[in-house]
Design a protein around this motif. Structure first.
Motif, PDB file in Angstrom:
ATOM      1  N   ARG A   1      -4.006 -68.005  25.436  1.00 30.48           N
ATOM      2  CA  ARG A   1      -2.911 -69.424  24.600  1.00 30.48           C
ATOM      3  C   ARG A   1      -1.864 -67.853  23.731  1.00 30.48           C
ATOM      4  O   ARG A   1      -0.450 -67.946  24.107  1.00 30.48           O
ATOM      5  N   TYR A   2      -2.711 -67.114  23.817  1.00 26.93           N
ATOM      6  CA  TYR A   2      -1.521 -66.070  22.895  1.00 26.93           C
ATOM      7  C   TYR A   2      -1.583 -64.224  23.422  1.00 26.93           C
ATOM      8  O   TYR A   2      -1.052 -63.465  22.445  1.00 26.93           O
ATOM      9  N   ILE A   3      -1.585 -64.122  24.669  1.00 25.85           N
ATOM     10  CA  ILE A   3      -1.744 -62.809  25.437  1.00 25.85           C
ATOM     11  C   ILE A   3      -0.689 -62.449  25.041  1.00 25.85           C
ATOM     12  O   ILE A   3      -0.480 -61.096  24.685  1.00 25.85           O
ATOM     13  N   GLU A   4       1.087 -63.342  25.298  1.00 28.09           N
ATOM     14  CA  GLU A   4       2.156 -62.465  25.138  1.00 28.09           C
ATOM     15  C   GLU A   4       2.326 -62.541  23.326  1.00 28.09           C
ATOM     16  O   GLU A   4       3.147 -61.379  22.860  1.00 28.09           O
ATOM     17  N   PHE A   5       2.255 -63.432  22.862  1.00 27.88           N
ATOM     18  CA  PHE A   5       2.066 -63.017  21.092  1.00 27.88           C
ATOM     19  C   PHE A   5       1.448 -61.464  20.623  1.00 27.88           C
ATOM     20  O   PHE A   5       2.015 -61.214  19.728  1.00 27.88           O
ATOM     21  N   ARG A   6       0.301 -61.431  21.107  1.00 27.87           N
ATOM     22  CA  ARG A   6      -0.379 -60.327  20.860  1.00 27.87           C
ATOM     23  C   ARG A   6      -0.001 -59.358  21.024  1.00 27.87           C
ATOM     24  O   ARG A   6       0.282 -58.294  20.547  1.00 27.87           O
ATOM     25  N   ALA A   7       0.626 -58.834  22.668  1.00 24.50           N
ATOM     26  CA  ALA A   7       0.760 -58.021  23.351  1.00 24.50           C
ATOM     27  C   ALA A   7       2.125 -57.431  22.198  1.00 24.50           C
ATOM     28  O   ALA A   7       2.573 -56.346  22.499  1.00 24.50           O
TER      29      ALA A   7
ATOM     30  N   PRO B   1      -0.171 -77.517  22.176  1.00 33.56           N
ATOM     31  CA  PRO B   1       1.050 -77.795  22.199  1.00 33.56           C
ATOM     32  C   PRO B   1       1.167 -77.771  23.234  1.00 33.56           C
ATOM     33  O   PRO B   1       1.083 -76.869  24.724  1.00 33.56           O
ATOM     34  N   THR B   2       2.824 -77.949  23.880  1.00 32.05           N
ATOM     35  CA  THR B   2       2.802 -77.712  25.051  1.00 32.05           C
ATOM     36  C   THR B   2       3.915 -76.498  25.395  1.00 32.05           C
ATOM     37  O   THR B   2       3.284 -75.686  26.619  1.00 32.05           O
TER      38      THR B   2
ATOM     39  N   GLU C   1       7.342 -70.159  27.968  1.00 30.52           N
ATOM     40  CA  GLU C   1       6.241 -70.780  27.809  1.00 30.52           C
ATOM     41  C   GLU C   1       6.063 -70.400  26.524  1.00 30.52           C
ATOM     42  O   GLU C   1       5.558 -71.640  25.426  1.00 30.52           O
ATOM     43  N   TRP C   2       7.101 -70.309  25.333  1.00 29.31           N
ATOM     44  CA  TRP C   2       6.952 -69.975  23.694  1.00 29.31           C
ATOM     45  C   TRP C   2       8.589 -70.879  23.148  1.00 29.31           C
ATOM     46  O   TRP C   2       9.636 -70.451  24.164  1.00 29.31           O
ATOM     47  N   ARG C   3       8.819 -70.716  22.512  1.00 25.46           N
ATOM     48  CA  ARG C   3       9.214 -71.596  21.480  1.00 25.46           C
ATOM     49  C   ARG C   3       9.895 -71.064  20.284  1.00 25.46           C
ATOM     50  O   ARG C   3       8.682 -70.375  19.611  1.00 25.46           O
ATOM     51  N   TYR C   4      10.817 -70.866  19.554  1.00 21.17           N
ATOM     52  CA  TYR C   4      10.992 -69.901  18.721  1.00 21.17           C
ATOM     53  C   TYR C   4      11.373 -71.247  17.081  1.00 21.17           C
ATOM     54  O   TYR C   4      12.577 -72.442  17.730  1.00 21.17           O
ATOM     55  N   VAL C   5      11.301 -71.489  16.219  1.00 22.64           N
ATOM     56  CA  VAL C   5      12.208 -72.008  15.036  1.00 22.64           C
ATOM     57  C   VAL C   5      12.849 -70.376  13.649  1.00 22.64           C
ATOM     58  O   VAL C   5      11.841 -69.620  13.477  1.00 22.64           O
ATOM     59  N   ARG C   6      13.686 -70.831  13.068  1.00 23.97           N
ATOM     60  CA  ARG C   6      14.361 -69.773  12.310  1.00 23.97           C
ATOM     61  C   ARG C   6      13.742 -70.207  11.088  1.00 23.97           C
ATOM     62  O   ARG C   6      13.908 -71.315  10.100  1.00 23.97           O
ATOM     63  N   VAL C   7      12.378 -70.047  10.076  1.00 25.38           N
ATOM     64  CA  VAL C   7      12.042 -70.522   9.224  1.00 25.38           C
ATOM     65  C   VAL C   7      10.858 -69.033   8.715  1.00 25.38           C
ATOM     66  O   VAL C   7       9.899 -69.028   9.795  1.00 25.38           O
ATOM     67  N   GLU C   8      11.625 -68.707   7.612  1.00 25.71           N
ATOM     68  CA  GLU C   8      11.208 -67.788   6.580  1.00 25.71           C
ATOM     69  C   GLU C   8      10.530 -67.787   5.635  1.00 25.71           C
ATOM     70  O   GLU C   8      11.084 -68.561   4.675  1.00 25.71           O
ATOM     71  N   LEU C   9       8.873 -67.517   5.469  1.00 22.84           N
ATOM     72  CA  LEU C   9       8.004 -68.541   4.380  1.00 22.84           C
ATOM     73  C   LEU C   9       7.873 -66.762   3.968  1.00 22.84           C
ATOM     74  O   LEU C   9       7.266 -65.702   4.298  1.00 22.84           O
ATOM     75  N   PRO C  10       7.533 -66.935   2.310  1.00 23.58           N
ATOM     76  CA  PRO C  10       6.608 -66.212   1.829  1.00 23.58           C
ATOM     77  C   PRO C  10       5.449 -65.730   2.223  1.00 23.58           C
ATOM     78  O   PRO C  10       4.476 -66.904   2.764  1.00 23.58           O
ATOM     79  N   GLU C  11       4.658 -64.805   1.641  1.00 27.01           N
ATOM     80  CA  GLU C  11       3.561 -64.121   1.823  1.00 27.01           C
ATOM     81  C   GLU C  11       2.090 -65.579   1.246  1.00 27.01           C
ATOM     82  O   GLU C  11       1.310 -65.903   2.060  1.00 27.01           O
TER      83      GLU C  11
END
Length: 137
Positions: free
Chosen positions: A12-18, A46-47, A66-76
């Motif tokens: 499921r994460y091949i594009e993410f890993r790439a 997830p859909t 196949e992916w969507r994004y959200v603009r949230v930045e979290l610290p470590e």
């Protein structure tokens, strides 16, 4: 009756890993339903997979569709790595949902795992992350 033909497992994460391989400085992390899934919280896949991006980071073309994004930045403190994939922690997930509640699309699934998971979350970490979100806005 013909024998069943084994199929290779789908990554499921091949594009993410790439994307991370092509650009190791890319700051995307698994978020919302995708984070809930890799953390073992969600009971269904997830859909569309979800990646969190900082405000100015571009959404890679490789993830379009196949992916969507959200603009949230979290610290470590709100991030972890699961099977080599950067993801929100449980506490980061709770804060991310609090920051962008409409971005968590599987509301029914959320109701299945959140009550029990919230009891396992570190309250101090959640408060620290929430304070950081307030200061960032």
């Amino acid at each position: 009756m013909p024998a069943a033909v084994p199929t290779a497992p789908v990554n499921r994460y091949i594009e993410f890993r790439a994307q991370r391989s092509v650009d190791p400085t890319w700051s995307g992390v698994l978020a919302m339903e995708s984070a809930a899934s890799v953390l073992g919280l969600a009971q269904r896949l997830p859909t569309r997979e979800v990646v969190a991006l900082p405000p100015n980071a571009p959404f890679p073309k490789a993830l379009a569709g196949e992916w969507r994004y959200v603009r949230v930045e979290l610290p470590e403190a709100g991030l972890t790595t699961v099977n080599g994939l950067p993801s929100w922690t449980l506490e980061g997930l709770i804060v991310g949902i609090a920051a962008r509640p409409s971005a968590y699309k599987d509301v029914g699934g959320l109701g299945q795992w959140l009550p029990e998971a919230a009891a396992d979350a570190d309250v101090h970490t959640i408060i620290t992350l929430l304070e950081g979100m307030r200061l960032a806005n």
